[in-house]
Design a protein around this motif. Structure first.
Motif: not given
Ligand code: ZN
Ligand code: DX5
Length: 230
Positions: A42, A44, A75, A77, A184
């Protein structure tokens, strides 16, 4: 919880978040979790605008791609994720999630991720109602349910996430959709069984994996605890 038989649900995958790893020693950090049995990495990506933190971007994903055959899960953001989502697929991501709160053209972005050859995910913050996902679900391969407010590792699990997770599971199943649920934020060996039982299939863990300095053992423990009572 009738008897003492425990069964490991085979569809559950552990996705260590490298956010809590030492960025100067990423190769070592990812090898350690793969040895422990993790299958998803994962990553970020934060832009300092959608969330109050800046992390890593495309060049790091390209390097990770060369260093591992694990599934790379980015992911995003970031604000206006539609501008960058396909670039992350081209950099080597196998899964790309974008936030429902950040994208005015969600169905278009999800479709572009799929067309580029990756699994398309929609991420949702703790305070955002599940109803906002309704029209996007048929365009998604997975939902990333945030169980903390995004921006930082090591935060406390938001307890209302369990009920939200159950309702999301029902929403997907009632529509007969093939959409996986990833969770998450704030997951550790103490609460992983509960989130699996509530319907999560891909379990992100950052500080629980890298915080203690023994990532291989930490992943093994999470897998061991990710059991459903039968
Ligand atoms: Zn995340
Ligand atoms: C938070 C990130 C998470 C974070 C999880 O904004 O999206 O992926 O790394 O870290 P833990 O498991 O420590 O809550």
């Amino acid at each position: 919880m009738g008897n003492l038989n425990r069964e490991y649900a085979g569809s559950i995958e552990i996705a260590p978040s490298i956010l809590s790893a030492d960025f100067a020693r990423l190769a070592e950090a990812i090898d350690a979790v793969e040895v422990g049995g993790a299958t998803v990495l994962h990553v970020d990506v934060m832009d300092g605008h959608f969330v109050p933190n800046i992390t890593i971007g495309l060049p790091v994903v390209r390097s990770l791609r060369k260093a591992t055959s694990m599934t790379i899960d980015t992911h995003l953001m970031i604000s206006e994720p539609g501008r960058y989502a396909v670039e992350f697929v081209n950099a080597g991501a196998n899964m790309v999630s974008v936030h429902v709160e950040a994208d005015d053209h969600l169905n278009r972005t999800l479709t572009s991720i799929r067309e580029a050859g990756a699994k398309a995910g929609v991420a949702i913050n703790p305070a955002t109602p599940l109803g906002t996902l309704e029209e996007a679900l048929p365009y998604a391969d997975f939902v990333l349910l945030m169980s903390v407010n995004p921006g930082f590792g090591g935060q406390k699990f938001v307890p209302t996430s369990i009920d939200k997770l159950r309702r999301l599971r029902r929403m997907i199943d009632d529509r007969g959709l093939n959409v996986r649920i990833e969770i998450d934020g704030g997951i550790d060996a103490n609460n992983i069984a509960e989130v699996c039982e509530a319907g999560a299939e891909i379990i992100v863990a950052g500080s629980a994996v890298y915080g203690g300095g023994r990532p291989t053992e930490a992943v093994r423990e999470l897998i061991d605890k990710a059991t459903v009572w039968v």
